[in-house]
Design a protein around this motif. Structure first.
Motif, PDB file in Angstrom:
ATOM      1  N   GLN A 345       0.850  -1.189   0.000  1.00 19.83           N
ATOM      2  CA  GLN A 345       0.000   0.000   0.000  1.00 19.83           C
ATOM      3  C   GLN A 345       0.887   1.239   0.000  1.00 19.83           C
ATOM      4  N   LEU A 346       0.608   2.155  -0.917  1.00 22.32           N
ATOM      5  CA  LEU A 346       1.406   3.376  -1.050  1.00 22.32           C
ATOM      6  C   LEU A 346       0.474   4.574  -1.155  1.00 22.32           C
ATOM      7  N   ASP A 347       0.776   5.608  -0.371  1.00 19.53           N
ATOM      8  CA  ASP A 347      -0.018   6.839  -0.357  1.00 19.53           C
ATOM      9  C   ASP A 347       0.959   8.008  -0.464  1.00 19.53           C
ATOM     10  N   ILE A 348       0.837   8.794  -1.528  1.00 13.53           N
ATOM     11  CA  ILE A 348       1.744   9.923  -1.743  1.00 13.53           C
ATOM     12  C   ILE A 348       0.922  11.180  -1.982  1.00 13.53           C
ATOM     13  N   SER A 349       1.228  12.225  -1.223  1.00 15.86           N
ATOM     14  CA  SER A 349       0.551  13.503  -1.408  1.00 15.86           C
ATOM     15  C   SER A 349       1.566  14.555  -1.828  1.00 15.86           C
ATOM     16  N   GLY A 350       1.123  15.493  -2.650  1.00 16.36           N
ATOM     17  CA  GLY A 350       1.985  16.592  -3.042  1.00 16.36           C
ATOM     18  C   GLY A 350       2.858  16.312  -4.241  1.00 16.36           C
ATOM     19  N   LEU A 351       2.401  15.482  -5.167  1.00 16.40           N
ATOM     20  CA  LEU A 351       3.179  15.251  -6.378  1.00 16.40           C
ATOM     21  C   LEU A 351       3.177  16.494  -7.266  1.00 16.40           C
ATOM     22  N   HIS A 352       4.205  16.616  -8.075  1.00 16.72           N
ATOM     23  CA  HIS A 352       4.255  17.713  -9.036  1.00 16.72           C
ATOM     24  C   HIS A 352       3.208  17.474 -10.121  1.00 16.72           C
ATOM     25  N   LYS A 353       2.685  18.553 -10.669  1.00 17.49           N
ATOM     26  CA  LYS A 353       1.600  18.430 -11.647  1.00 17.49           C
ATOM     27  C   LYS A 353       2.025  17.726 -12.934  1.00 17.49           C
ATOM     28  N   LYS A 354       3.348  17.635 -13.181  1.00 22.02           N
ATOM     29  CA  LYS A 354       3.830  16.941 -14.376  1.00 22.02           C
ATOM     30  C   LYS A 354       4.578  15.655 -14.028  1.00 22.02           C
ATOM     31  N   GLU A 355       4.349  15.139 -12.825  1.00 24.96           N
ATOM     32  CA  GLU A 355       5.072  13.957 -12.368  1.00 24.96           C
ATOM     33  C   GLU A 355       4.741  12.737 -13.228  1.00 24.96           C
TER      34      GLU A 355
END
Length: 405
Positions: A345-355
């Motif tokens: 399970q992976l939860d990531i917040s705050g990625l770049h809009k062009k990631e």
């Protein structure tokens, strides 16, 4: 046929007390889920009958919340109390401890039911009078509540180090063994209490006054809890990002085989002295990394990322959450391949809009155990990264959940 109410003894003969307690707790939780305060339901259960009274009292007094505050002070635009000369604004010290203390003085058996004590301090004056009163109340409560094993301390305004020291000193002097502690650090009283709490399971510490003296070097021979299952150290507003370094090192060294959930900043996780301990966390099930400090570290971002990658790769966990990234640019291409292979399970917040690195990682990974992915995209995220990620997840059978940040 008798229709009289069953006595307490006959009820206990028919149903084990712990089952009755469980039923009443379920009733309290069900009411709380519908917006009914737990104390209201617990009090109602006490009034049902004499037979249920002792069971209801156990539920009612199991968790007690005490408040101390100087209310009536108007707040300025920054949320700070401002001075006022109004006659109807005396800013008296308001507390709710007296009814509870009267109850346990009059009926000592009620104090024996207390297991959890929550202490809320709101805008107390930084004066000895306020904190000495709080310490006096705590001493009185502890003397009549021998079963307290969980302490939750929260403070708004005032000097946190002064307040927490006055409270923790009472616990330390009483020789109490805590299983769950929520408080503030740094404080010598905090260290002293931790050194005596050999049965501590959960530890949640925030930063008090960052100018308070720190324990710079931890003595590995000094006592420290060796049974932690949950550890959270949050330091979002600390000017010294290494305020928890010694304590974190002590916790990891002593709880490598018991720690199951860890909430930590990326600065601490990437410390060279910490990395050798990470593979030894054999029972770690959930890891939460706060990367807000990436924007405040004086270290070049690339160097810190590299150390963070090594730390993440060394962890053995099935659930990982990375929050507060807010990177100025897409993450380095080596970031996602550095994540623990054990995660499902992976939860990531705050990625770049062009990631796009995350979709490339999922698409190209040869052995991927990931089952569930939660991603928080910025509001202005372009469609291409979203589509690429969705296609990669469908290809590898990963359940994808998205939200807007």
């Amino acid at each position: 046929m008798s229709t009289s109410e069953p006595t307490l003894s006959t009820l206990e003969d028919r149903i084990p007390p712990e089952i009755v307690d469980k039923i009443l707790e379920e009733a309290v939780d069900a009411g709380y889920a519908k917006g009914i305060p737990k104390t209201w339901t617990s009090r109602s259960l006490c009034l049902v009958s004499k037979t249920l009274l002792p069971f209801g009292q156990r539920v009612l007094f199991r968790s007690v919340k005490l408040r101390f505050g100087r209310y009536g002070l108007p707040l300025d635009e920054n949320g700070e109390p401002e001075e006022s000369d109004q006659e109807d604004d005396p800013a008296l010290l308001v507390t709710n401890d007296k009814p509870f203390r009267r109850a346990i003085h009059k009926s000592p058996h009620l104090g024996a039911h207390v297991r959890e004590l929550s202490l809320h301090l709101d805008w107390l004056d930084d004066e000895e009078l306020d904190y000495s009163y709080v310490a006096m109340v705590m001493g009185d409560v502890l003397s009549r509540c021998p079963g307290v094993v969980r302490l939750h301390f929260r403070q708004e305004g005032g000097e946190k180090s002064s307040a927490v020291e006055s409270v923790l000193k009472v616990f330390a002097d009483a020789g109490r063994q805590l299983e769950d502690l929520t408080a503030y650090y740094p404080s010598k009283e905090c260290w002293e209490l931790l050194s005596k709490s050999t049965s501590l399971r959960r530890l949640d510490l925030g930063v008090a006054d960052t100018e308070a003296p720190l324990v710079e070097d931890w003595d590995t021979s000094a006592p420290f809890p060796s049974s932690l299952t949950y550890l959270r150290l949050h330091q979002e507003y600390a000017s010294n990002q290494l305020v928890f370094a010694s304590l974190f090192l002590a916790a990891l060294t002593n709880s490598t085989s018991t720690l199951q959930e860890l909430h930590i900043s990326s600065i601490l996780l990437a410390l060279p002295s910490v990395q050798p301990l990470l593979p030894r966390l054999s029972n770690l099930r959930h890891l939460v990394v706060n990367a807000n400090d990436l924007r405040r570290t004086s270290e070049p971002e690339e160097d810190h990322y590299q150390r963070l990658f090594l730390a993440l790769a060394a962890c053995v966990t099935t659930s990982l959450r990375i929050e507060g990234m807010h990177p100025r640019n897409p993450l380095p291409s080596t970031f996602f391949p550095s994540l623990p292979r054990s995660i499902t399970q992976l939860d990531i917040s705050g990625l770049h809009k062009k990631e796009t690195g995350i979709s490339e990682w999922i698409d190209k990974a040869e052995s991927l155990n990931l089952k569930s992915l939660m991603v928080t995209w910025p509001m202005a995220t372009e469609d291409e990264p979203k589509l690429a990620l969705r296609q990669a997840c469908e290809k590898k059978g990963v359940k994808l959940l998205t939200r807007r940040g």
